[in-house]
Structures are given as structure tokens and as C-alpha cells.
Scaffold this motif. Structure first.
Motif, short mmCIF file in Angstrom:
data_model
loop_
_atom_site.label_atom_id
_atom_site.label_comp_id
_atom_site.label_asym_id
_atom_site.label_seq_id
_atom_site.Cartn_x
_atom_site.Cartn_y
_atom_site.Cartn_z
N ALA A 198 -43.33 43.41 -54.31
CA ALA A 198 -44.62 42.94 -54.82
C ALA A 198 -44.51 41.67 -55.65
O ALA A 198 -45.53 41.06 -56.00
N SER A 199 -43.28 41.23 -55.94
CA SER A 199 -43.14 39.98 -56.71
C SER A 199 -43.49 38.77 -55.84
O SER A 199 -43.59 37.65 -56.34
N ALA A 200 -43.72 39.01 -54.54
CA ALA A 200 -44.18 37.92 -53.66
C ALA A 200 -45.65 37.60 -53.91
O ALA A 200 -46.15 36.59 -53.41
N ASN A 201 -46.32 38.45 -54.68
CA ASN A 201 -47.76 38.28 -54.88
C ASN A 201 -48.04 37.35 -56.07
O ASN A 201 -47.81 37.70 -57.23
N GLY A 202 -48.58 36.17 -55.78
CA GLY A 202 -48.80 35.15 -56.80
C GLY A 202 -49.83 35.56 -57.85
O GLY A 202 -49.67 35.26 -59.04
N ILE A 203 -50.88 36.26 -57.41
CA ILE A 203 -51.90 36.68 -58.39
C ILE A 203 -51.31 37.71 -59.36
O ILE A 203 -51.53 37.65 -60.57
N LEU A 259 -50.63 38.15 -69.22
CA LEU A 259 -50.66 39.33 -70.11
C LEU A 259 -49.48 39.34 -71.07
O LEU A 259 -49.58 39.84 -72.18
N LEU A 260 -48.34 38.82 -70.62
CA LEU A 260 -47.15 38.84 -71.49
C LEU A 260 -47.07 37.60 -72.36
O LEU A 260 -46.37 37.60 -73.38
N GLY A 261 -47.73 36.54 -71.93
CA GLY A 261 -47.65 35.29 -72.69
C GLY A 261 -46.31 34.61 -72.57
O GLY A 261 -45.93 33.81 -73.42
N VAL A 262 -45.55 34.95 -71.54
CA VAL A 262 -44.25 34.29 -71.28
C VAL A 262 -44.15 33.97 -69.79
O VAL A 262 -44.85 34.59 -68.98
N PRO A 263 -43.29 33.02 -69.40
CA PRO A 263 -43.15 32.71 -67.97
C PRO A 263 -42.53 33.87 -67.18
O PRO A 263 -41.69 34.59 -67.71
N ILE A 264 -42.97 34.02 -65.95
CA ILE A 264 -42.35 34.96 -65.01
C ILE A 264 -41.52 34.12 -64.03
O ILE A 264 -42.03 33.14 -63.46
N ARG A 265 -40.26 34.49 -63.86
CA ARG A 265 -39.37 33.72 -62.98
C ARG A 265 -38.90 34.63 -61.86
O ARG A 265 -38.26 35.65 -62.10
N CYS A 266 -39.24 34.28 -60.63
CA CYS A 266 -38.84 35.10 -59.48
C CYS A 266 -37.49 34.63 -58.95
O CYS A 266 -37.27 33.44 -58.78
N SER A 267 -36.63 35.61 -58.71
CA SER A 267 -35.28 35.28 -58.25
C SER A 267 -35.30 34.78 -56.81
O SER A 267 -35.99 35.33 -55.95
N LYS A 276 -19.05 35.10 -65.69
CA LYS A 276 -20.49 35.34 -65.71
C LYS A 276 -21.24 34.01 -65.84
O LYS A 276 -22.34 33.87 -65.31
N GLU A 277 -20.62 33.05 -66.52
CA GLU A 277 -21.27 31.73 -66.69
C GLU A 277 -21.48 31.09 -65.32
O GLU A 277 -22.52 30.49 -65.04
N GLU A 278 -20.45 31.22 -64.47
CA GLU A 278 -20.57 30.65 -63.12
C GLU A 278 -21.73 31.32 -62.36
O GLU A 278 -22.51 30.65 -61.67
N LEU A 279 -21.87 32.63 -62.54
CA LEU A 279 -22.95 33.35 -61.85
C LEU A 279 -24.31 32.96 -62.42
O LEU A 279 -25.27 32.78 -61.67
N SER A 280 -24.38 32.82 -63.74
CA SER A 280 -25.65 32.40 -64.36
C SER A 280 -26.08 31.05 -63.82
O SER A 280 -27.26 30.82 -63.53
N ALA A 281 -25.10 30.16 -63.67
CA ALA A 281 -25.43 28.80 -63.20
C ALA A 281 -25.93 28.83 -61.76
O ALA A 281 -26.70 27.97 -61.35
N ALA A 282 -25.49 29.86 -61.00
CA ALA A 282 -25.88 29.92 -59.59
C ALA A 282 -27.26 30.53 -59.40
O ALA A 282 -27.85 30.45 -58.32
N TRP A 283 -27.81 31.17 -60.46
CA TRP A 283 -29.13 31.81 -60.33
C TRP A 283 -30.21 30.75 -60.18
O TRP A 283 -30.22 29.75 -60.90
N SER A 284 -31.09 30.91 -59.23
CA SER A 284 -32.19 29.95 -59.14
C SER A 284 -33.49 30.70 -58.85
O SER A 284 -33.48 31.82 -58.35
N GLU A 285 -34.59 30.06 -59.22
CA GLU A 285 -35.88 30.73 -59.07
C GLU A 285 -36.61 30.22 -57.83
O GLU A 285 -36.56 29.04 -57.50
N SER A 286 -37.28 31.17 -57.16
CA SER A 286 -38.06 30.77 -55.98
C SER A 286 -39.47 30.41 -56.42
O SER A 286 -40.17 29.68 -55.73
N ALA A 287 -39.89 30.93 -57.57
CA ALA A 287 -41.22 30.61 -58.10
C ALA A 287 -41.23 30.89 -59.59
O ALA A 287 -40.45 31.71 -60.07
N ARG A 288 -42.10 30.18 -60.28
CA ARG A 288 -42.22 30.36 -61.73
C ARG A 288 -43.70 30.33 -62.09
O ARG A 288 -44.46 29.50 -61.59
#
Ligand code: ADP
Length: 500
Positions: free
Chosen positions: A409-414, A422-430, A454-466
Motif C-alpha cells: 500500500a506504500s505505492a498509494n500516493g494519497i 498527519l505526522l508532520g514529517v516526510p515519508i520516504r519510500c524505499s 552498515k555505512e556502506e549499506l546506508s549509502a546504498a539506500w535510495s528512495e523511490s518517492a518522498r
């Protein structure tokens, strides 16, 4: 070219995914298995089927990637949590079907222990609540129903395991009887601080210590696969329960980082760092993982009905034909027109834990349309997540900076925009949807040097939508107040008395 093989042993299917060093999927295999319902409220799995579907999935993943066992650098395991099986160490045969996490057969026993006033003590020790969900009461039930199992325990022949333990046992040809700390923390038998089986809890639930697996790290050379199974010996070097693995795959490595999986239900986990936080708000306190000797903890809250509400619009109300249509329908109106859906189909989870609440659609007027209902449904999911996030902030004393989303359901933009508002913070989709399998692969790969840090893995994380929050705090507060008022109206419905 070598890969990390991730076994993702879920509730309805076993999956296997091969990841390459860029965290990309090279091959997938998946097989469903039967859900066994011997009585209302009971759910069982055949452990032999779990193994056979799992190994067939691996074969399919390997052939999809045109790879063989010799291309596998290490194996990671992630699994449906709490589900428990017992077997005879000598024959390797299960003594009964596995009892699944959803199974409620021990509800009365849990109520009895609560009446005896044991919940606070158990929560303090284990971080969990007294609920049939967790493994210990299921183990006790199995032992009581199978006196021959208690006999086997006397000669150290009885073995218990959650699904990680069962798979590691099978993969190692019966050499390894292990569970990782994250899975052990869901049994109701492990002391959350010492990370050992707790003698007082073993006494209470009458579980023989000799039947339990050794508790090991989530990452490390934990066991070796057997030549009979994998042709060459491969390290089994990562193990974590599914939600903890997703937290790891979402690279939530810093305290305060939160992920939510928007699937059938929603599972929200916050990394709280190296000291467990016992919740004042009925969240679960759990081990996230132990990597390189360092244990990190998480707070967890779950929402029973997430994407399932969209399935209900599709299958019961029939106002959409597929789940993805809900977004276009909801987009026809600027807001829900005063309609609120509280999807308490099977009670409410955290922070309410009200088994007697039932669902409701409130605020209907003559002009309320399918579109308003679709929009209210998406909001109903987001409100429940916002409730959990609020108590997580309260329990942890940390403020949310963003939320990392995955699941169907994270594919749903609305839905995602509503959540951000509602949270007042950005939502970042993996970018990578398979965060659970990826997390197990990361745990396994780190242990064998496939990935360095873990730093290498963190650097590799990217978002498909924000999604950035766009509503004012006052508007947010007003909406949450209306929502909580609606929740209070459905509390205690089934027992005929409102608890609110
Ligand atoms: P699970 O792993 O629990 O089976 P998934 O992560 O595969 O769940 O997500 C499936 C759920 O997401 C279903 O409940 C479905 O109704 C919901 N879903 C899928 N696509 C959408 C969408 N575009 N909008 C809202 N919900 C969706």
C-alpha cells in the motif's frame, strides 16, 4: 559473480531471493503452503511443507539467476515470527503441526495469568504483553497435548524452534539448533536484558531448557549448510524475524529511525538504541538485532487492518475492482467530506488493544459518495499509524524526523501524502520493495565481508518517492482529535459497553 541468498519464510508462502552486491534482485522463487484451521481461532502449518516449499523456492531462485549453489556467498534467514514447532532430534521429524502466531487457542490461559497479576512482571522481563500471539503459551499447549514430547525431553531428544530455528536445523542437516536474539525476543521466554532464556519464565510455562535452541547473534558465522542440502558448505550468517529484518533492510541504524510496512496490516518499528524501552502505551519492546556483539532494541506497534481495508472495499463493498484503483477514486474528491472510517474489524491494536472494538463508518451525510469512502479508508489507515507513532515518540522520548515506508500500500500516493500530513514529517519510500528479504541478506553479507559496513549499506539506500508534509500543525491536531473521538465511539462495541 556471487550472490547472497535470502530465505523469506512468511505466513502464507516461502520465498527465496538472490541479491547481488548492488542490493539488486537476481532471482526469486516463491511457493505457497496450506493454512490449516482445525478449529475456529486455531491456525497451523505443516513444518515439513514449510521446508519443502522453502527449498523449492531456492532452486527456482537459483535457476532464475542461472546460478548454482557455488555462486552463493552466504545465506540469510528471515521468518514469520512466534510460530513454533517441536520435533525429535533423533529422527528430525516434527511431533505435531507448527502453531502459527495468529492462533488464539491459548487466550484463556493468558487471561488466567493476567488475573493472577503476572502481566506487569512478564512485560518488565520480556518487553512483551501476555497474549496468545507469542510462542511460550503455544509451546506449553504442545507439551500438554503431547505427553510423549515431555518424555522425549527427559532424554534431551526434544527440540523446539521458531521458523528460523527449523530452517537452520534443516539446512545444517541437524547440526545447528540456534535462534537469533530477535526471534528469541518474541517467545516470552527470553530476558530482554541478559538475552538468555529466563529460568523463572521457563518454570512458569513448564518449558524444558534442554529443548530450546542456543541464542546467537543476528549476524556472524552462525552455522554451516550441510553438503547433503547445498552441495557445497555455505555459511548461514544472518538471521532475524521478519519485521526486524525489514528495519535492517530499511537501514534504520540510528536511534529514532522508524519504518512502517503497509501490507495487510501495518508494522511500525522504531530503533531505540542500545537500551530497551519498556512501553507505557502497550507497544512491544523487542530486540532489533545483535550485530558484532552490539545489541540494538526496537519499539513495535502493529495495526491489524491496513491494506486489508482496501481489500474490503474491493471484495465486500465492491466499489473498486483492484486495490490500485482506490487512489483514482479517492482523488475525485478533495477530502473525505467529513466521513471517518475506523477499521476495527477485529478489534484495535496498539495503542488501544481493545479486542471488543468493531469497525464503523461515521459522519455520513446524504452527499457522501464512494469517493469519500475511498478517501476515508486511506485516511483510516494513516490515522492508525499516526496513533502508534505518537505513543512511540512518548515512550522513547524521541521525535520522529521521517518515516521510511514499504509494503504494497506504500505505492498509494494519497495514503503517503495523508500520512506525511498527519505526522508532520516526510515519508520516504524505499526503492527496494523487498526490505525484509534484503535485511536478512544484509545481515548475512556483512558477516562474510560481502558488504563492508552498515555505512556502506546506508549509502546504498535510495528512495523511490518522498512526500513532504503540507498541512499546518493546527489542522493536523484538529483532524487527530476528530479521529480519536471516532475511535472512542467504537471502543467496547462487541461487549456492549464502551470503555472509552
Ligand atoms: P502482505 O505482505 O501483508 O501480503 P503486501 O505488502 O503485498 O502485503 O501489500 C498488499 C496489501 O496492500 C493489500 O492489503 C492491498 O489491499 C494493499 N494495496 C496494494 N496496492 C494498493 C494501493 N495502490 N493502494 C492501497 N492499498 C494497496
Amino acid at each position: 559473480m556471487s550472490f547472497i541468498l535470502s530465505l523469506d519464510q512468511g505466513t502464507t508462502s516461502s520465498r527465496a531471493i538472490l541479491f547481488d552486491s548492488n542490493s539488486q534482485i537476481a532471482g526469486v522463487g516463491q511457493h505457497e503452503f496450506e493454512q490449516i484451521f482445525p478449529q475456529p481461532g486455531w491456525v497451523e502449518h505443516d513444518a515439513e511443507k514449510i521446508w519443502s516449499t522453502q527449498i523449492r523456492s531456492v532452486e527456482d531462485a537459483l535457476s532464475a539467476a542461472s546460478a548454482s549453489w557455488s555462486d552463493v556467498a552466504a545465506i540469510g534467514i528471515t521468518n514469520q515470527r512466534e510460530t513454533v514447532v517441536m520435533w525429535d532430534r533423533e529422527t528430525g521429524a516434527p511431533l505435531a503441526n507448527a502453531i502459527v502466531w495468529q492462533d488464539r487457542r491459548t487466550a484463556e490461559y493468558c487471561d488466567q495469568l493476567k488475573t493472577e497479576g503476572r502481566e506487569a512482571w512478564i512485560q518488565e522481563k520480556t518487553g512483551l504483553l501476555l497474549d496468545p500471539y507469542f510462542s511460550a503459551t503455544k509451546m506449553k499447549w504442545l507439551l500438554d497435548a503431547h505427553p510423549e514430547a515431555r518424555e522425549l525431553a527427559k532424554s534431551d531428544r526434544l527440540a523446539f524452534g521458531t521458523m528460523d530455528t527449523w530452517l537452520a536445523w534443516k539446512l545444517s542437516g541437524g547440526a545447528a539448533h540456534i535462534t537469533d536474539v530477535s526471534n528469541a525476543s518474541r517467545t516470552l521466554l527470553m530476558d530482554l536484558r541478559s538475552l538468555q532464556w529466563d529460568p523463572e519464565l521457563l518454570d512458569l510455562f513448564e518449558i524444558p531448557r534442554s529443548a530450546l535452541p542456543e541464542i546467537v547473534d543476528s549476524s556472524g558465522e552462525l552455522a554451516e549448510s550441510s553438503l547433503d542440502v547445498t552441495k557445497i558448505s555455505i555459511p548461514i550468517s544472518g538471521i532475524a524475524g521478519d519485521q526486524q529484518a525489514a528495519l535492517f533492510g530499511q537501514v534504520c541504524y540510528e536511534p529514532g529511525m522508524v519504518k512502517n510496512t503497509y501490507g495487510t496490516g501495518c508494522f511500525i518499528l522504531m530503533n531505540v538504541g542500545e537500551t530497551p524501552v519498556v512501553s507505557k502505551n502497550k507497544l512491544l519492546s523487542t530486540v532489533a538485532w545483535r550485530v558484532a556483539g552490539k545489541t540494538e532494541y526496537a519499539l513495535e506497534g502493529s495495526v491489524f487492518i491496513g491494506g486489508a481495508l482496501i481489500q474490503w472495499l474491493r471484495d465486500e463493498l465492491k466499489i473498486i475492482e483492484s486495490a490500485s484503483e482506490v487512489e483514482a477514486l479517492a482523488a475525485e474528491v478533495p477530502d473525505a467530506g467529513g466521513v471517518t472510517i475506523v477499521p476495527a474489524f477485529s478489534g484495535l491494536g496498539a495503542p488501544y488493544w481493545d479486542p471488543y472494538a468493531r469497525g464503523a463508518i461515521l459522519g455520513l451525510t446524504r452527499g457522501a459518495s464512494r469517493s469519500h469512502i475511498a478517501r476515508a479508508a486511506l485516511e483510516g489507515i494513516a490515522y492508525q499509524v499516526a496513533d502508534v507513532a505518537a505513543v512511540m515518540e512518548d515512550d522513547s522520548g524521541r521525535t520522529l524526523e521521517s518515516l521510511q515506508a514499504d509494503g504494497g500500500a506504500s505505492a498509494n500516493g494519497i495514503l503517503m501524502q495523508t500520512q506525511a500530513d498527519l505526522l508532520g514529517v516526510p515519508i520516504r519510500c524505499s526503492q527496494i520493495a523487498e526490505t525484509t528479504a534484503l535485511g536478512a541478506a544484509y545481515l548475512a553479507g556483512l558477516a562474510v565481508g560481502y558488504w563492508r559496513s552498515k555505512e556502506e549499506l546506508s549509502a546504498a539506500w535510495s528512495e523511490s518517492a518522498r512526500y513532504e508534509p503540507s498541512s499546518a500543525p493546527a489542522e493536523r491536531e484538529a483532524k487527530l482529535k476528530r479521529w480519536r473521538d471516532c475511535v472512542s465511539r467504537v471502543r467496547g462495541y462487541e461487549s456492549g459497553s464502551s470503555e472509552a
